[in-house]
Design a protein around this motif. Sequence first.
Motif, PDB file in Angstrom:
ATOM      1  N   GLN A  18     -17.014  16.690  43.327  1.00  0.00           N
ATOM      2  CA  GLN A  18     -18.156  17.001  42.463  1.00  0.00           C
ATOM      3  C   GLN A  18     -17.747  16.967  40.989  1.00  0.00           C
ATOM      4  OE1 GLN A  18     -20.397  16.935  44.728  1.00  0.00           O
ATOM      5  NE2 GLN A  18     -18.899  17.450  46.327  1.00  0.00           N
ATOM      6  N   ILE A  19     -16.587  17.519  40.685  1.00  0.00           N
ATOM      7  CA  ILE A  19     -16.130  17.567  39.295  1.00  0.00           C
ATOM      8  C   ILE A  19     -15.818  16.165  38.779  1.00  0.00           C
ATOM      9  CG2 ILE A  19     -14.263  18.379  37.788  1.00  0.00           C
ATOM     10  CD1 ILE A  19     -14.181  20.939  39.442  1.00  0.00           C
ATOM     11  N   ALA A  20     -15.336  15.294  39.657  1.00  0.00           N
ATOM     12  CA  ALA A  20     -14.979  13.935  39.228  1.00  0.00           C
ATOM     13  C   ALA A  20     -16.175  13.161  38.700  1.00  0.00           C
ATOM     14  CB  ALA A  20     -14.339  13.180  40.388  1.00  0.00           C
ATOM     15  N   ALA A  21     -17.371  13.552  39.106  1.00  0.00           N
ATOM     16  CA  ALA A  21     -18.581  12.825  38.694  1.00  0.00           C
ATOM     17  C   ALA A  21     -19.181  13.357  37.396  1.00  0.00           C
ATOM     18  CB  ALA A  21     -19.621  12.892  39.807  1.00  0.00           C
ATOM     19  N   ILE A  22     -18.566  14.394  36.812  1.00  0.00           N
ATOM     20  CA  ILE A  22     -19.090  14.969  35.570  1.00  0.00           C
ATOM     21  C   ILE A  22     -18.892  13.996  34.412  1.00  0.00           C
ATOM     22  CG2 ILE A  22     -18.687  16.780  33.847  1.00  0.00           C
ATOM     23  CD1 ILE A  22     -17.964  18.652  36.164  1.00  0.00           C
ATOM     24  N   GLU A 126     -14.784  31.086  45.026  1.00  0.00           N
ATOM     25  CA  GLU A 126     -14.890  30.561  43.659  1.00  0.00           C
ATOM     26  C   GLU A 126     -14.977  29.036  43.655  1.00  0.00           C
ATOM     27  OE1 GLU A 126     -14.897  31.904  40.514  1.00  0.00           O
ATOM     28  OE2 GLU A 126     -14.966  33.984  41.196  1.00  0.00           O
ATOM     29  N   VAL A 127     -14.109  28.407  44.412  1.00  0.00           N
ATOM     30  CA  VAL A 127     -14.045  26.947  44.403  1.00  0.00           C
ATOM     31  C   VAL A 127     -15.311  26.331  44.997  1.00  0.00           C
ATOM     32  CG1 VAL A 127     -12.862  24.967  45.454  1.00  0.00           C
ATOM     33  CG2 VAL A 127     -11.538  26.784  44.359  1.00  0.00           C
ATOM     34  N   VAL A 128     -15.730  26.821  46.153  1.00  0.00           N
ATOM     35  CA  VAL A 128     -16.853  26.198  46.851  1.00  0.00           C
ATOM     36  C   VAL A 128     -18.181  26.477  46.154  1.00  0.00           C
ATOM     37  CG1 VAL A 128     -18.186  26.219  49.002  1.00  0.00           C
ATOM     38  CG2 VAL A 128     -15.676  26.150  49.069  1.00  0.00           C
ATOM     39  N   VAL A 129     -18.419  27.732  45.785  1.00  0.00           N
ATOM     40  CA  VAL A 129     -19.706  28.070  45.177  1.00  0.00           C
ATOM     41  C   VAL A 129     -19.841  27.436  43.798  1.00  0.00           C
ATOM     42  CG1 VAL A 129     -21.196  29.943  44.390  1.00  0.00           C
ATOM     43  CG2 VAL A 129     -19.935  30.163  46.536  1.00  0.00           C
ATOM     44  N   HIS A 130     -18.782  27.460  43.013  1.00  0.00           N
ATOM     45  CA  HIS A 130     -18.878  26.806  41.710  1.00  0.00           C
ATOM     46  C   HIS A 130     -18.892  25.286  41.854  1.00  0.00           C
ATOM     47  CE1 HIS A 130     -19.029  30.407  39.473  1.00  0.00           C
ATOM     48  NE2 HIS A 130     -17.768  30.768  39.639  1.00  0.00           N
ATOM     49  N   GLY A 131     -18.335  24.765  42.922  1.00  0.00           N
ATOM     50  CA  GLY A 131     -18.502  23.341  43.198  1.00  0.00           C
ATOM     51  C   GLY A 131     -19.967  22.997  43.389  1.00  0.00           C
ATOM     52  N   TRP A 132     -20.682  23.859  44.131  1.00  0.00           N
ATOM     53  CA  TRP A 132     -22.122  23.639  44.287  1.00  0.00           C
ATOM     54  C   TRP A 132     -22.842  23.802  42.955  1.00  0.00           C
ATOM     55  CZ3 TRP A 132     -26.600  26.262  43.351  1.00  0.00           C
ATOM     56  CH2 TRP A 132     -27.768  25.688  43.875  1.00  0.00           C
ATOM     57  N   ASP A 133     -22.417  24.779  42.144  1.00  0.00           N
ATOM     58  CA  ASP A 133     -23.034  24.960  40.824  1.00  0.00           C
ATOM     59  C   ASP A 133     -22.925  23.682  39.998  1.00  0.00           C
ATOM     60  OD1 ASP A 133     -23.689  27.632  41.339  1.00  0.00           O
ATOM     61  OD2 ASP A 133     -21.823  28.388  40.456  1.00  0.00           O
ATOM     62  N   VAL A 134     -21.799  23.003  40.096  1.00  0.00           N
ATOM     63  CA  VAL A 134     -21.623  21.742  39.374  1.00  0.00           C
ATOM     64  C   VAL A 134     -22.667  20.724  39.831  1.00  0.00           C
ATOM     65  CG1 VAL A 134     -20.104  19.749  39.049  1.00  0.00           C
ATOM     66  CG2 VAL A 134     -19.173  22.067  38.880  1.00  0.00           C
ATOM     67  N   THR A 135     -22.832  20.589  41.144  1.00  0.00           N
ATOM     68  CA  THR A 135     -23.783  19.589  41.639  1.00  0.00           C
ATOM     69  C   THR A 135     -25.196  19.923  41.202  1.00  0.00           C
ATOM     70  OG1 THR A 135     -24.366  20.633  43.778  1.00  0.00           O
ATOM     71  CG2 THR A 135     -22.327  19.345  43.696  1.00  0.00           C
ATOM     72  N   ARG A 140     -27.823  16.796  41.032  1.00  0.00           N
ATOM     73  CA  ARG A 140     -27.659  16.211  42.361  1.00  0.00           C
ATOM     74  C   ARG A 140     -27.151  17.280  43.329  1.00  0.00           C
ATOM     75  NH1 ARG A 140     -23.241  14.564  39.365  1.00  0.00           N
ATOM     76  NH2 ARG A 140     -21.267  15.168  40.300  1.00  0.00           N
ATOM     77  N   PRO A 141     -27.918  18.373  43.508  1.00  0.00           N
ATOM     78  CA  PRO A 141     -27.440  19.463  44.374  1.00  0.00           C
ATOM     79  C   PRO A 141     -27.103  18.971  45.762  1.00  0.00           C
ATOM     80  CG  PRO A 141     -29.794  19.673  43.934  1.00  0.00           C
ATOM     81  CD  PRO A 141     -29.278  18.618  43.021  1.00  0.00           C
ATOM     82  N   ALA A 142     -25.921  19.339  46.225  1.00  0.00           N
ATOM     83  CA  ALA A 142     -25.400  18.849  47.500  1.00  0.00           C
ATOM     84  C   ALA A 142     -25.309  19.999  48.495  1.00  0.00           C
ATOM     85  CB  ALA A 142     -24.018  18.225  47.300  1.00  0.00           C
ATOM     86  N   ARG A 143     -25.352  19.674  49.759  1.00  0.00           N
ATOM     87  CA  ARG A 143     -25.189  20.667  50.805  1.00  0.00           C
ATOM     88  C   ARG A 143     -23.704  20.948  51.018  1.00  0.00           C
ATOM     89  NH1 ARG A 143     -28.720  20.036  56.091  1.00  0.00           N
ATOM     90  NH2 ARG A 143     -30.213  20.866  54.577  1.00  0.00           N
ATOM     91  N   ILE A 144     -23.337  22.202  50.964  1.00  0.00           N
ATOM     92  CA  ILE A 144     -21.942  22.581  51.226  1.00  0.00           C
ATOM     93  C   ILE A 144     -21.645  22.320  52.695  1.00  0.00           C
ATOM     94  CG2 ILE A 144     -20.314  24.504  51.255  1.00  0.00           C
ATOM     95  CD1 ILE A 144     -22.101  25.822  49.063  1.00  0.00           C
TER      96      ILE A 144
END
Length: 197
Positions: A18-22, A126-135, A140-144
């Motif tokens: 997710q971060i790579a697409a920022i 922290e990693v997973v939830v903020h990963g979703w926050d990024v999307t 482009r909100p993604a399903r965890i």
Amino acid sequence: MPQTIALLDQGHAWTAEQIAAITAEDLTAPTPCPPWNLRHLLDHLLEMLMVIAHAAEGRPLDPGWRDNGALAAAVATSGEAPAAAFETMASRLAAAWRRPGALEQTCQLSFGAVPASVVAGIQLLEVVVHGWDVTSTVGRPARIPDDLANAVYAFAQGPVVTAKRGIAFADPLDVAHPRSASDRLLAYLGRVPLTSA
């Protein structure tokens, strides 16, 4: 314990994607964590991972680290290269948790001594939830993935999230029939899941 390592690795890989697409333009966008924009959220995530890395390595963190310029290099450069900054911290944590006995130790955090399993749980959350926050921030909100969402949801039932209600987490949303493990987790943490947006 191998399952813990596997979940952490999977969580890092998912969020790294997710971060790579920022883009640079995304960094000033508002996030689901007001008043932070995306740059602030990434700095927070990397700072938390630095704190967790110290704990996982069995090292105390200087209590004045926020004030004395002792931020990790990854945090200082997050605005210019967020994907590389995240990978730096993810690699450090992966090595730390693979040390013999690392997941059986007692770790020091700002609020006291806690089992390593709690620290690993905080890291995954922290990693997973903020990963979703990024999307969500970049539109482009993604399903965890289910296994990640289920693991974080189980951890979130404990005292760490309860103690942070109204500070780091909003009150749970009333979603009568969540359609996925991701939706259930997001609603529990006060975020609007995909099927309710």
